[in-house]
Enzyme design. Structure first.
Site: not given
Length: 259
Positions: A37, A59, A173
């Site tokens: 990631d 991402k 997040m």
């Protein structure tokens, strides 16, 4: 027929390579294929063997160059080619890491899969600053919440269950949605003076902090121009950051508004 390989879903922890488990470090160093990631640090990727194939499937907000279905297909294809694969995720693969989706896809494809847990961002950030997530008489439980929904959809959360002054709420997040989250918590009765601690790039040499209150956090975050991964600790334990004196001397503190 070539024997199938095995996939290890490995937690890379919050950033500091020394917080890897021994098993994670061993697998990273031996894997033929490493699928990683965006938030896995360069220092951790450098532990891979020289001839390893590194596949970046990272991402970022509103940018998903490799959809989850494609990641599942990569893992399956590499294992069917006979490779032992490490799927390396920041934090823990089963805490907002979509590890469950990948494990299900591998099971359906008949691929052996092993889970290697990692220190999740909440634990790493709290330890780096020196605050507990639970504390007798202050916070009896802790809840993890993602501030980012699938496919960038609006938050769909029952905030009446989260506005609890007896516990700690940790938001992953949440940089883009903290104003909405704070507003909802206030609307559902959490006191405006509730401390909020932001830990940016936790456990790395770029770690920074912001200590605020629920009423002021949205404005303080906007003024700070924070970028990159941020974790929000909301609740009375966040107010212990100043009392414990463990905010690192070499880290930038943007604001101190909570008592």
């Amino acid at each position: 027929m070539m024997p199938k390989g095995k996939v290890h879903l490995v937690g890379a922890g919050p950033g500091d390579p020394e917080l890897l488990t021994l098993k994670a470090a061993r697998l990273i160093a031996s894997a033929r294929v490493l699928v990683h990631d965006r938030l896995v640090s360069d220092a951790i990727l450098a532990m891979a063997r020289p001839d390893a194939v590194l596949i970046d499937v990272g991402k970022s907000p509103k940018r998903h160059p490799v959809p989850q279905e494609a990641i599942n297909e990569i893992l399956i294809a590499q294992a069917k080619a006979g490779h032992d694969v490490v799927r390396l995720k920041g934090g823990d693969p089963f805490i907002f890491g979509r590890g469950g989706e990948e494990a299900l896809a591998l099971a359906e494809a008949g691929i052996a899969c092993e889970i290697v847990p990692g220190i999740t961002a909440a634990q790493g950030a709290a330890a780096s600053v020196g605050i507990p997530l639970t504390h007798r008489g202050v916070a009896e439980h802790v809840t993890y919440l993602t501030g980012h929904c699938r496919a960038d959809q609006p938050l769909d959360v029952d905030f009446s269950k989260l506005a609890d002054s007896d516990g700690t709420l940790v938001v992953y997040m949440g940089l883009a949605t903290i104003a909405e989250i704070a507003g909802q918590l206030l609307a559902h009765g959490l006191p405006s003076a509730t401390p909020v601690l932001v830990v940016n790039r936790a456990t790395t040499d770029r770690e920074r902090h912001l200590l605020s209150t629920l009423a002021e956090i949205a404005e303080d975050v906007a003024a700070s121009a924070l970028e990159g991964p941020c974790l929000f600790v909301i609740g009375a334990v966040a107010g212990l950051a100043g009392r414990l004196g463990r905010i690192r001397d070499d880290a930038t503190v943007f604001a101190v508004a909570a008592q």
